[in-house]
Write a protein that holds these residues in place. Structure first.
Motif, PDB file in Angstrom:
ATOM      1  N   LEU A 250       0.835  -1.212   0.000  1.00  0.00           N
ATOM      2  CA  LEU A 250       0.000   0.000   0.000  1.00  0.00           C
ATOM      3  C   LEU A 250       0.866   1.258   0.000  1.00  0.00           C
ATOM      4  N   VAL A 304      -7.784   3.691   2.414  1.00  0.00           N
ATOM      5  CA  VAL A 304      -8.056   2.326   1.955  1.00  0.00           C
ATOM      6  C   VAL A 304      -8.417   1.424   3.129  1.00  0.00           C
ATOM      7  N   CYS A 306      -8.470  -2.489   4.604  1.00  0.00           N
ATOM      8  CA  CYS A 306      -7.602  -3.633   4.293  1.00  0.00           C
ATOM      9  C   CYS A 306      -7.537  -4.596   5.472  1.00  0.00           C
ATOM     10  N   PHE A 329      -7.275  -5.659   0.144  1.00  0.00           N
ATOM     11  CA  PHE A 329      -7.505  -4.225   0.390  1.00  0.00           C
ATOM     12  C   PHE A 329      -8.530  -3.738  -0.614  1.00  0.00           C
ATOM     13  N   PHE A 331      -9.863  -0.060  -2.427  1.00  0.00           N
ATOM     14  CA  PHE A 331      -9.803   1.395  -2.617  1.00  0.00           C
ATOM     15  C   PHE A 331     -11.108   1.895  -3.237  1.00  0.00           C
TER      16      PHE A 331
END
Ligand code: PHE
Length: 375
Positions: A250, A304, A306, A329, A331
């Motif tokens: 990330l 995000v 996750c 994850f 987004f």
């Protein structure tokens, strides 16, 4: 007129010939034509006299008068052609065609910022070795919720958040997927299936390393929520994947996406039914005058959701949790577009106003670097 002498015809012909030759333009030529061959013209009048002539007279006068009419008509046609040619030559000589003048403006389409950012994100993840996986927008309860370990009475299943379809004959209610996580499920379920022939390379034995971009739906609408929005979810499964891999992935993605040498991020504990532990990742930023600047300042912006894939999810999808583990994850693409390119209201993004698109849209051709709409 019956005793019309031949020399009268000859005079008339000579007179008309002279006037035809002297006509300076097509308008005056037309006047001569009407005077001679029009309904009440001189030659038309002569033709009318043929009817009252004796057959003998008609036999001699007929060819004379008709011959005259034909010759005059031909002379007029020739002269008209010559005059028209001359008029065109004159216009061509006088006028100029400026080939350097710009053409009429042509409306160009623009790439929607969400699609631009989707492409940028896919390009960055592709560089990191992720493959693309896709799934249907219309999902069933199993893939969207049950396999992902949502408890039976989880609020997200209720009408308030989820767009459900009417129950089918089998009693099942289909729904519009509320996230792209069902693609995780579909990908893991397919791990033992033969590879597809398509360019979408999902569906292999672990290790799995996929992203799933797509549309998602929730019954929600305000400045930061729209009923339809876009997500890119990531899933990495292998034998020894841990939170450190998740954090590096990330961090590396966020720095590359925002074109920064590095970013400061933090994990904040959170809850998702399908990950354990779960976190939201925030990125350090500065908010000033309604604008968010990533990579500087003292504030945090959530970027995000996750976590590590829940063992129950692995088992529900046919993978042995004692052998495999991994991270996931998700987004919000529209949210990232707003953060990167500064659109104030999410609802404007899907209002289909071409003025908005002309302002915020991207050229389909000008960007040589798929990872950045700005370079
Ligand atoms: N599916 C979650 C959502 O839509 C996001 C998420 C994906 C969180 C993967 C954790 C892991 O909110």
């Amino acid at each position: 007129m019956n005793d019309l002498a031949t020399h009268d015809l000859a005079n008339l012909e000579a007179d008309l010939a002279a006037r035809i030759a002297a006509a300076p333009d097509t308008t005056s030529l037309e006047a001569v034509r009407v005077e001679a061959l029009g309904k009440t013209g001189t030659i038309s009048a002569l033709l009318k006299t043929l009817g009252s002539m004796s057959p003998d007279e008609r036999r001699t006068q007929g060819p004379l008068i008709n011959g005259l009419r034909d010759r005059v008509a031909t002379a007029i046609a020739k002269r008209r052609q010559a005059l028209e040619d001359a008029e065109l030559d004159a216009r061509l000589a006088a006028g100029r065609l400026d080939l350097t003048l710009p053409g009429p403006p042509r409306r160009r389409g623009a790439v929607h910022p969400t699609m631009q950012v989707m492409d940028e994100m896919i390009a960055v993840f592709a560089e990191m070795g992720f493959s693309l996986a896709e799934g249907p927008d219309i999902e069933d309860d199993f893939h969207n919720f049950t396999a992902l370990n949502f408890p039976p009475r989880h609020p997200a299943r209720e009408m308030h958040d989820t767009f459900f379809f009417n129950r089918g004959p089998d009693g099942e209610r289909k729904l519009l997927r509320t996230h792209t996580s069902p693609v995780q499920v579909r990908t893991m379920q397919k791990t033992n299936a033969p590879p597809t022939a398509s360019w979408i390379t999902a569906g292999r034995e672990p290790p799995i390393c996929i992203i799933s971009p797509g549309r998602t739906y929730r019954c929600d609408s305000d400045a930061t929520h729209t009923p339809m929005f876009h997500q890119i979810e990531g899933l990495v499964i292998d034998r020894a994947i841990h939170m450190g891999h998740l954090k590096w992935t990330l961090d590396a993605f966020i720095a590359r996406f925002f074109e920064l040498p590095s970013v400061v991020t933090r994990f904040r504990p959170h809850h998702f039914p399908f990950t354990e532990p779960s976190a939201e990742m925030d990125v350090q930023c500065e908010v000033s005058g309604g604008e968010v600047k990533i990579g500087q300042g003292e504030q945090w912006s959530e970027i995000v959701g996750c976590g590590m894939v829940h063992p129950k999810v692995l088992a529900n999808c046919g993978l042995d949790p004692d052998e495999w583990q991994g991270f996931a994850f998700g987004f919000g693409v529209d949210r990232l577009a707003r953060l990167k390119y500064g659109m104030p209201d999410l609802r404007d993004m899907f209002a289909s106003d071409v003025r908005w698109l002309a302002h915020y849209g991207f050229s389909a051709f000008a960007d040589p670097n798929p990872a950045s709409g700005l370079s």
